[in-house]
Scaffold this active site. Structure first.
Site, PDB file in Angstrom:
ATOM      1  N   LYS A  15       0.828  -1.214   0.000  1.00  0.00           N
ATOM      2  CA  LYS A  15       0.000   0.000   0.000  1.00  0.00           C
ATOM      3  C   LYS A  15       0.855   1.255   0.000  1.00  0.00           C
ATOM      4  CE  LYS A  15      -1.550  -0.512   4.371  1.00  0.00           C
ATOM      5  NZ  LYS A  15      -0.956  -1.750   4.834  1.00  0.00           N
ATOM      6  N   ARG A  90      -7.931   1.540   9.898  1.00  0.00           N
ATOM      7  CA  ARG A  90      -7.449   0.190  10.155  1.00  0.00           C
ATOM      8  C   ARG A  90      -8.396  -0.568  11.077  1.00  0.00           C
ATOM      9  NH1 ARG A  90      -1.604   0.974   9.350  1.00  0.00           N
ATOM     10  NH2 ARG A  90      -0.476  -0.989   9.370  1.00  0.00           N
ATOM     11  N   ARG A 129      12.491  -6.831   4.624  1.00  0.00           N
ATOM     12  CA  ARG A 129      12.401  -5.371   4.565  1.00  0.00           C
ATOM     13  C   ARG A 129      13.404  -4.730   5.517  1.00  0.00           C
ATOM     14  NH1 ARG A 129       6.642  -2.256   4.717  1.00  0.00           N
ATOM     15  NH2 ARG A 129       6.670  -2.466   6.978  1.00  0.00           N
ATOM     16  N   ARG A 162      13.012  -2.925  11.091  1.00  0.00           N
ATOM     17  CA  ARG A 162      12.043  -2.375  12.038  1.00  0.00           C
ATOM     18  C   ARG A 162      11.691  -3.434  13.067  1.00  0.00           C
ATOM     19  NH1 ARG A 162       7.393   0.308   8.333  1.00  0.00           N
ATOM     20  NH2 ARG A 162       6.101  -0.783   9.847  1.00  0.00           N
ATOM     21  N   ARG A 173       0.890  -8.868  13.668  1.00  0.00           N
ATOM     22  CA  ARG A 173       0.285  -7.844  12.807  1.00  0.00           C
ATOM     23  C   ARG A 173      -0.721  -8.470  11.848  1.00  0.00           C
ATOM     24  NH1 ARG A 173       5.260  -4.949  10.243  1.00  0.00           N
ATOM     25  NH2 ARG A 173       3.781  -3.444   9.402  1.00  0.00           N
TER      26      ARG A 173
HETATM   27  P1  AMP Z   1       2.415   0.883   8.853  1.00  0.00           P
HETATM   28  O1  AMP Z   1       3.645   1.632   8.516  1.00  0.00           O
HETATM   29  O2  AMP Z   1       1.201   1.387   8.117  1.00  0.00           O
HETATM   30  O3  AMP Z   1       2.571  -0.607   8.732  1.00  0.00           O
HETATM   31  O4  AMP Z   1       2.112   1.185  10.395  1.00  0.00           O
HETATM   32  C1  AMP Z   1       3.024   0.792  11.402  1.00  0.00           C
HETATM   33  C2  AMP Z   1       2.321   0.674  12.749  1.00  0.00           C
HETATM   34  O5  AMP Z   1       1.751   1.943  13.109  1.00  0.00           O
HETATM   35  C3  AMP Z   1       1.150  -0.282  12.765  1.00  0.00           C
HETATM   36  O6  AMP Z   1       1.551  -1.618  12.937  1.00  0.00           O
HETATM   37  C4  AMP Z   1       0.364   0.252  13.957  1.00  0.00           C
HETATM   38  O7  AMP Z   1       0.964  -0.105  15.182  1.00  0.00           O
HETATM   39  C5  AMP Z   1       0.526   1.759  13.786  1.00  0.00           C
HETATM   40  N1  AMP Z   1      -0.557   2.302  12.960  1.00  0.00           N
HETATM   41  C6  AMP Z   1      -0.451   2.836  11.702  1.00  0.00           C
HETATM   42  N2  AMP Z   1      -1.653   3.225  11.237  1.00  0.00           N
HETATM   43  C7  AMP Z   1      -2.546   2.925  12.210  1.00  0.00           C
HETATM   44  C8  AMP Z   1      -3.960   3.062  12.344  1.00  0.00           C
HETATM   45  N3  AMP Z   1      -4.719   3.575  11.349  1.00  0.00           N
HETATM   46  N4  AMP Z   1      -4.532   2.647  13.492  1.00  0.00           N
HETATM   47  C9  AMP Z   1      -3.812   2.130  14.498  1.00  0.00           C
HETATM   48  N5  AMP Z   1      -2.481   1.947  14.442  1.00  0.00           N
HETATM   49  C10 AMP Z   1      -1.851   2.335  13.317  1.00  0.00           C
END
Ligand code: AMP
Ligand code: ZN
Length: 222
Positions: A15, A90, A129, A162, A173
Site C-alpha cells: 500500500k 485500520r 524489509r 524495524r 500484525r
Molecule cells: P504501517 O507503517 O502502516 O505498517 O504502520 C506501522 C504501525 O503503526 C502499525 O503496525 C500500527 O501499530 C501503527 N498504525 C499505523 N496506522 C494505524 C492506524 N490507522 N490505526 C492504528 N495503528 C496504526
C-alpha cells in the site's frame, strides 16, 4: 484529479509503495499514519513514545489517537483536492469516525483500493524489509536492495530492520489485520467504492499499472 482515496491491504502488501507512486503521479498528498507515528518517534514527541508501545508489539495505536491525527491532517489546505490515505482506517470504528468527519464537511471517500497479498508472501516480504532510521526510506533485500549493502541511498545511514518487521511481530500484525482491519473491506464494498488489485507474485510496477487502469476508469476521480 480530485479524489479522496483509501489504500487497504495487509501489512507489507505494498500500500505504501503504491500510495507514494500515486501521490507522485497525480499530485495528491500521501498520508501514512505509520509514517506520522514513526516521524514522531524519531523526534521523541509524546505521541511518538505513546505509539511506540503499540507498534513494537504489532498492535494498533488506539482509535481516538489515530483518528485525531488524521482529522487534523485532512483539513489542511494541501488536502483540498483530495489525498491518498495509507494505513488508515485500520478498524471499523476508525472508518466510521472518519466517515462522520467527511460527511460533516460535505465530503466522502471516493475510492478504496485493496491490495490483496497472501499471508505467506507478506511474511516473506516483511522479513526482507529494511528501513532507514533517519529518513524512513524502505528497501527490500530481495526486490529493491540499497545500492551499497546495509546503508541508505539517500543519506548513507545504516539500515535497520524495524522492530515490527521481526517474524514474531509480523505474525501478530497479520492476526490483528485479519481480525480488526479486514472487515473494512466489506464496509467500503457496501458503499460500492471498493476495487481489489491482486498483489501476490507481482512487482510494484505491475500493481501500479492495474491501479492506473482503475483510476482512469473511475469517473468520481476525474
Ligand atoms: P504501517 O507503517 O502502516 O505498517 O504502520 C506501522 C504501525 O503503526 C502499525 O503496525 C500500527 O501499530 C501503527 N498504525 C499505523 N496506522 C494505524 C492506524 N490507522 N490505526 C492504528 N495503528 C496504526
Ligand atoms: Zn535514509
Amino acid at each position: 484529479m480530485r479524489s479522496r482515496i483509501v489504500m487497504l491491504g495487509g501489512p507489507g502488501a505494498g500500500k505504501g509503495t503504491q500510495a507514494k507512486r500515486m501521490s507522485e503521479a497525480y499530485g495528491l498528498p500521501h498520508i501514512s499514519t505509520g509514517d506520522i507515528f514513526r516521524a514522531n518517534l524519531r523526534q521523541g514527541t509524546p505521541l511518538g513514545l505513546e505509539a511506540k508501545k503499540y507498534m513494537d508489539a504489532g498492535g494498533l495505536v488506539p482509535d481516538e489517537v489515530t483518528c485525531q491525527i488524521v482529522a487534523d491532517r485532512v483539513v489542511q489546505s494541501d488536502c483540498a483536492n483530495g489525498y491518498i490515505l495509507d494505513g488508515f482506517p485500520r478498524s471499523l470504528p476508525q472508518a466510521q469516525v472518519f466517515q462522520q468527519l467527511l460527511v460533516s464537511r460535505g465530503e466522502k471517500v471516493d475510492l478504496a483500493i485493496n491490495v490483496d497479498v497472501t499471508d505467506a508472501e507478506i511474511v516473506t516480504r516483511l522479513s526482507a524489509r529494511r528501513s532507514c532510521p533517519k529518513c524512513g526510506a524502505i528497501y527490500n533485500l530481495q526486490f529493491s536492495p540499497p545500492t551499497k549493502e546495509g546503508v541508505c541511498n539517500v543519506d548513507a545511514e545504516a539500515l535497520i530492520q524495524r522492530q515490527d518487521d521481526q517474524e514474531e511481530t509480523i505474525r501478530e500484525r497479520l492476526r490483528v489485520y485479519h481480525e480488526t482491519t479486514e472487515p473494512i473491506i466489506a464496509y467500503y464494498e457496501k458503499q460500492g467504492i471498493l476495487k481489489t488489485v491482486g498483489g501476490t507474485n507481482s512487482t510494484p510496477d505491475a500493481v501500479f499499472v492495474k491501479i492506473e487502469a482503475i483510476l482512469s476508469a473511475a469517473e468520481t476521480v476525474r
